[in-house]
Scaffold this motif. Structure first.
Motif, PDB file in Angstrom:
ATOM      1  N   VAL A   1      34.094  29.103 -34.003  1.00 37.72           N
ATOM      2  CA  VAL A   1      34.194  27.972 -33.065  1.00 37.72           C
ATOM      3  C   VAL A   1      34.389  28.454 -31.628  1.00 37.72           C
ATOM      4  O   VAL A   1      33.830  27.882 -30.694  1.00 37.72           O
TER       5      VAL A   1
ATOM      6  N   THR B   1      31.352  26.749 -29.233  1.00 37.86           N
ATOM      7  CA  THR B   1      31.671  25.654 -28.306  1.00 37.86           C
ATOM      8  C   THR B   1      31.580  26.120 -26.850  1.00 37.86           C
ATOM      9  O   THR B   1      30.924  25.505 -26.023  1.00 37.86           O
ATOM     10  N   THR B   2      32.245  27.241 -26.564  1.00 38.85           N
ATOM     11  CA  THR B   2      32.354  27.688 -25.176  1.00 38.85           C
ATOM     12  C   THR B   2      30.996  28.102 -24.613  1.00 38.85           C
ATOM     13  O   THR B   2      30.720  27.896 -23.429  1.00 38.85           O
TER      14      THR B   2
ATOM     15  N   ALA C   1      29.107  24.906 -23.733  1.00 38.00           N
ATOM     16  CA  ALA C   1      29.695  24.297 -22.531  1.00 38.00           C
ATOM     17  C   ALA C   1      29.296  25.088 -21.276  1.00 38.00           C
ATOM     18  O   ALA C   1      28.991  24.502 -20.232  1.00 38.00           O
TER      19      ALA C   1
ATOM     20  N   LEU D   1      35.486  11.325 -32.288  1.00 37.53           N
ATOM     21  CA  LEU D   1      36.799  11.737 -32.805  1.00 37.53           C
ATOM     22  C   LEU D   1      37.211  10.707 -33.857  1.00 37.53           C
ATOM     23  O   LEU D   1      36.962   9.525 -33.683  1.00 37.53           O
TER      24      LEU D   1
ATOM     25  N   ARG E   1      40.269   8.903 -36.098  1.00 32.44           N
ATOM     26  CA  ARG E   1      41.702   8.672 -36.225  1.00 32.44           C
ATOM     27  C   ARG E   1      41.929   7.647 -37.326  1.00 32.44           C
ATOM     28  O   ARG E   1      41.122   6.716 -37.476  1.00 32.44           O
TER      29      ARG E   1
ATOM     30  N   VAL F   1      37.551  15.072 -23.148  1.00 31.84           N
ATOM     31  CA  VAL F   1      36.594  16.110 -23.551  1.00 31.84           C
ATOM     32  C   VAL F   1      37.167  17.010 -24.645  1.00 31.84           C
ATOM     33  O   VAL F   1      36.434  17.579 -25.442  1.00 31.84           O
ATOM     34  N   PHE F   2      38.477  17.151 -24.684  1.00 30.88           N
ATOM     35  CA  PHE F   2      39.102  17.970 -25.725  1.00 30.88           C
ATOM     36  C   PHE F   2      39.872  17.095 -26.713  1.00 30.88           C
ATOM     37  O   PHE F   2      40.802  17.546 -27.363  1.00 30.88           O
ATOM     38  N   GLY F   3      39.511  15.846 -26.818  1.00 31.00           N
ATOM     39  CA  GLY F   3      40.180  14.945 -27.760  1.00 31.00           C
ATOM     40  C   GLY F   3      41.229  14.110 -27.050  1.00 31.00           C
ATOM     41  O   GLY F   3      41.250  14.009 -25.819  1.00 31.00           O
ATOM     42  N   GLY F   4      42.108  13.517 -27.843  1.00 31.62           N
ATOM     43  CA  GLY F   4      43.128  12.657 -27.238  1.00 31.62           C
ATOM     44  C   GLY F   4      44.372  12.614 -28.095  1.00 31.62           C
ATOM     45  O   GLY F   4      44.359  13.028 -29.256  1.00 31.62           O
TER      46      GLY F   4
ATOM     47  N   ARG G   1      47.098  15.357 -31.165  1.00 27.65           N
ATOM     48  CA  ARG G   1      46.321  16.387 -31.856  1.00 27.65           C
ATOM     49  C   ARG G   1      44.997  16.620 -31.144  1.00 27.65           C
ATOM     50  O   ARG G   1      44.014  15.935 -31.356  1.00 27.65           O
TER      51      ARG G   1
ATOM     52  N   CYS H   1      42.198  19.590 -29.077  1.00 25.98           N
ATOM     53  CA  CYS H   1      41.549  20.879 -29.287  1.00 25.98           C
ATOM     54  C   CYS H   1      42.525  22.020 -29.009  1.00 25.98           C
ATOM     55  O   CYS H   1      43.116  22.072 -27.930  1.00 25.98           O
ATOM     56  N   VAL H   2      42.642  22.949 -29.963  1.00 28.43           N
ATOM     57  CA  VAL H   2      43.560  24.072 -29.748  1.00 28.43           C
ATOM     58  C   VAL H   2      42.943  25.135 -28.822  1.00 28.43           C
ATOM     59  O   VAL H   2      43.649  26.003 -28.331  1.00 28.43           O
ATOM     60  N   GLY H   3      41.639  25.027 -28.615  1.00 31.01           N
ATOM     61  CA  GLY H   3      40.974  26.064 -27.819  1.00 31.01           C
ATOM     62  C   GLY H   3      40.670  25.631 -26.396  1.00 31.01           C
ATOM     63  O   GLY H   3      39.936  26.328 -25.683  1.00 31.01           O
TER      64      GLY H   3
ATOM     65  N   PHE I   1      41.535  28.168 -23.731  1.00 38.11           N
ATOM     66  CA  PHE I   1      40.649  29.328 -23.896  1.00 38.11           C
ATOM     67  C   PHE I   1      39.278  29.033 -23.278  1.00 38.11           C
ATOM     68  O   PHE I   1      38.743  29.821 -22.504  1.00 38.11           O
TER      69      PHE I   1
HETATM   70  C1  HEM Z   1      34.340  23.481 -24.178  1.00 39.24           C
HETATM   71  C2  HEM Z   1      34.697  23.840 -25.394  1.00 39.24           C
HETATM   72  C3  HEM Z   1      35.331  22.938 -26.413  1.00 39.24           C
HETATM   73  C4  HEM Z   1      35.265  21.572 -26.548  1.00 39.24           C
HETATM   74  C5  HEM Z   1      34.493  20.584 -25.679  1.00 39.24           C
HETATM   75  C6  HEM Z   1      36.086  21.223 -27.700  1.00 39.24           C
HETATM   76  C7  HEM Z   1      36.299  19.936 -28.138  1.00 39.24           C
HETATM   77  C8  HEM Z   1      37.126  19.601 -29.198  1.00 39.24           C
HETATM   78  C9  HEM Z   1      37.424  18.251 -29.608  1.00 39.24           C
HETATM   79  C10 HEM Z   1      36.883  16.994 -28.932  1.00 39.24           C
HETATM   80  C11 HEM Z   1      38.251  18.333 -30.672  1.00 39.24           C
HETATM   81  C12 HEM Z   1      38.834  17.155 -31.459  1.00 39.24           C
HETATM   82  C13 HEM Z   1      40.238  16.846 -30.949  1.00 39.24           C
HETATM   83  C14 HEM Z   1      40.735  15.498 -31.404  1.00 39.24           C
HETATM   84  O1  HEM Z   1      40.468  15.095 -32.538  1.00 39.24           O
HETATM   85  O2  HEM Z   1      41.427  14.834 -30.603  1.00 39.24           O
HETATM   86  C15 HEM Z   1      38.488  19.732 -30.959  1.00 39.24           C
HETATM   87  C16 HEM Z   1      39.280  20.221 -31.972  1.00 39.24           C
HETATM   88  C17 HEM Z   1      39.432  21.557 -32.273  1.00 39.24           C
HETATM   89  N1  HEM Z   1      38.970  22.625 -31.535  1.00 39.24           N
HETATM   90 FE1  HEM Z   1      37.865  22.491 -29.852  1.00 39.24          FE
HETATM   91  N2  HEM Z   1      36.622  22.372 -28.221  1.00 39.24           N
HETATM   92  C18 HEM Z   1      36.202  23.432 -27.467  1.00 39.24           C
HETATM   93  C19 HEM Z   1      36.562  24.761 -27.628  1.00 39.24           C
HETATM   94  C20 HEM Z   1      37.290  25.251 -28.685  1.00 39.24           C
HETATM   95  C21 HEM Z   1      37.628  26.647 -28.862  1.00 39.24           C
HETATM   96  C22 HEM Z   1      37.264  27.745 -27.872  1.00 39.24           C
HETATM   97  C23 HEM Z   1      38.351  26.744 -30.022  1.00 39.24           C
HETATM   98  C24 HEM Z   1      38.977  27.954 -30.674  1.00 39.24           C
HETATM   99  C25 HEM Z   1      39.394  29.019 -30.024  1.00 39.24           C
HETATM  100  C26 HEM Z   1      38.463  25.398 -30.570  1.00 39.24           C
HETATM  101  C27 HEM Z   1      39.109  25.078 -31.732  1.00 39.24           C
HETATM  102  C28 HEM Z   1      39.342  23.793 -32.162  1.00 39.24           C
HETATM  103  C29 HEM Z   1      40.076  23.473 -33.371  1.00 39.24           C
HETATM  104  C30 HEM Z   1      40.662  24.485 -34.373  1.00 39.24           C
HETATM  105  C31 HEM Z   1      40.155  22.066 -33.440  1.00 39.24           C
HETATM  106  C32 HEM Z   1      40.842  21.213 -34.494  1.00 39.24           C
HETATM  107  C33 HEM Z   1      42.257  20.926 -34.025  1.00 39.24           C
HETATM  108  C34 HEM Z   1      43.029  20.092 -35.028  1.00 39.24           C
HETATM  109  O3  HEM Z   1      42.442  19.240 -35.700  1.00 39.24           O
HETATM  110  O4  HEM Z   1      44.236  20.302 -35.109  1.00 39.24           O
HETATM  111  N3  HEM Z   1      37.808  24.531 -29.726  1.00 39.24           N
HETATM  112  N4  HEM Z   1      37.804  20.487 -30.023  1.00 39.24           N
END
Ligand code: HEM
Length: 342
Positions: A137, A141-142, A145, A210, A212, A281-284, A287, A289-291, A294
């Motif tokens: 991931v 993803t990165t 983007a 997303l 919920r 963009v990273f959720g809301g 809980r 995005c952990v990344g 990064f």
């Molecule tokens: C621009 C890059 C990225 C975007 C746009 C993105 C976007 C998202 C979104 C929208 C979610 C869902 C959050 C939610 O449900 O509220 C998510 C979850 C997650 N992302 Fe990313 N992400 C990105 C980069 C990354 C990177 C670099 C990593 C790992 C190093 C990562 C690991 C994860 C993981 C493990 C989850 C699940 C978290 C959970 O359910 O607890 N993401 N991401």
């Protein structure tokens, strides 16, 4: 982390500059895999580490591209094979680490330490899965983007000019000219860069949907979003799954004037690094995005090297489908060359 990112990005771009036209997404994906893999497991033999990097690279989301084409089955086969082989390498490393009880300071150590706690949520299978997920991931993803951001930049020379100003000023202030980008520079001297990243993530909408679950009945009041959206209220019953589409917010002209326009200046004076109800963009919620940090950091490091060291031109713009995951149907091809002296 910033040091590894900085070095890998600088080296990859130098190498790409000598190669001619290249696929930007693939280049960013490779550079992330190259420094991320040893951070996950650092004591693999060089050959095994190179294999694991290749498996991470092969295990990607490209198989979403064209569900009905015969080539899709070939890609799916390759992806599943890469996944199986990556899991085997991780499984062997975990077994050896448990037997040796050596400490290497990598992510595998952190997970093993946690696994041994009484109330741990991890077992061997979930540790292997997590290492695999992060390895894949982080780059997939990165890299998408970053490619979308550079695609947008290529059509907006005024934004590139402002970025250059910000990053050249950082270089001028840097005392040790040999040192790479520092954490302080990233945190305190990159306001416009963060505006660009926010704006390109808003337009890119990489998190398409997303989900919920309503744990109890949730009452939505009629005037909750103003009269634009609904006049009467309703209830989401407990147990229902709600699909949230962040693009509805990101493209809302009530929130963002001319929402389809790439305009980093709209972020002036706003909170630039938080997830809010108007930037998901990273959720809301709790809980997310952990990344996120990064990804933002890697995008920044990439921009820093691109605008301070190179001139670039786009040879092929990227195109994508959303099914619903964003997938490139045409990759972004660019050419970079060392900046001509002023
Ligand atoms: C621009 C890059 C990225 C975007 C746009 C993105 C976007 C998202 C979104 C929208 C979610 C869902 C959050 C939610 O449900 O509220 C998510 C979850 C997650 N992302 Fe990313 N992400 C990105 C980069 C990354 C990177 C670099 C990593 C790992 C190093 C990562 C690991 C994860 C993981 C493990 C989850 C699940 C978290 C959970 O359910 O607890 N993401 N991401």
């Amino acid at each position: 982390m910033i040091r590894s990112m900085n070095q890998a990005t600088s080296e990859h771009l130098k190498w790409k500059a000598s190669e001619g036209i290249f696929d930007l997404r693939d280049a960013v994906s490779s550079l992330i895999a190259s420094y991320m893999t040893p951070k996950l497991i650092c004591n693999l033999k060089p050959g095994t580490q190179a294999e694991l990097i290749d498996y991470f690279k092969a295990f990607n989301i490209d198989w979403f591209r064209s569900p009905f084409a015969p080539s899709t089955w070939k890609i799916i086969y390759k992806v599943l094979k890469a996944r199986r082989e990556a899991m085997q390498v991780i499984k062997d490393a975990l077994k050896k680490r448990k037997e040796s009880r050596e400490n290497h300071g990598d992510f595998l150590d952190t997970l093993l330490e946690d696994m041994e706690k009484e109330d741990s949520i991890y077992d061997e299978a979930s540790v292997i899965n997590l290492l695999l997920v992060i390895g894949v991931v982080s780059k997939d993803t990165t890299s998408v983007a970053t490619a979308l951001m550079v695609n947008l930049l290529s059509k907006n020379p005024n934004v590139i000019a402002e970025l250059k100003r910000e990053h050249d000023a950082i270089l001028q202030k840097r005392e040790d000219k040999e040192a790479g980008l520092s954490w302080e520079e990233y945190k305190y001297n990159m306001t416009f860069t963060n505006m660009v990243i926010n704006e390109s993530l808003r337009l890119s909408n990489l998190g398409s949907i997303l989900f919920r679950k309503a744990l109890k009945d949730v009452e939505i009041k009629g005037d909750y979003m103003g009269k634009l959206y609904m006049s009467t209220g309703y209830t989401i019953p407990a147990g229902w799954i709600v699909a949230v589409a962040p693009s509805v917010v990101h493209y809302n002209s009530e929130i963002y004037e001319n929402p389809l326009e790439f305009n980093p200046w709209r972020w002036e004076g706003k909170d630039l690094r938080s997830v809010t109800k108007t930037l998901m963009v990273f959720g809301g919620g709790t809980r997310q995005c952990v990344g996120a940090d990064f990804a933002r950091l890697q995008m920044t490091v990439f921009l820093h090297h691109l605008v301070t060291t190179y001139d670039f031109s786009v040879v092929q713009e990227c195109e994508m489908t959303r099914t619903p995951l964003p997938c490139f149907t045409k990759d972004l091809l660019i050419n970079i060359s060392p900046k001509s002296p002023k």
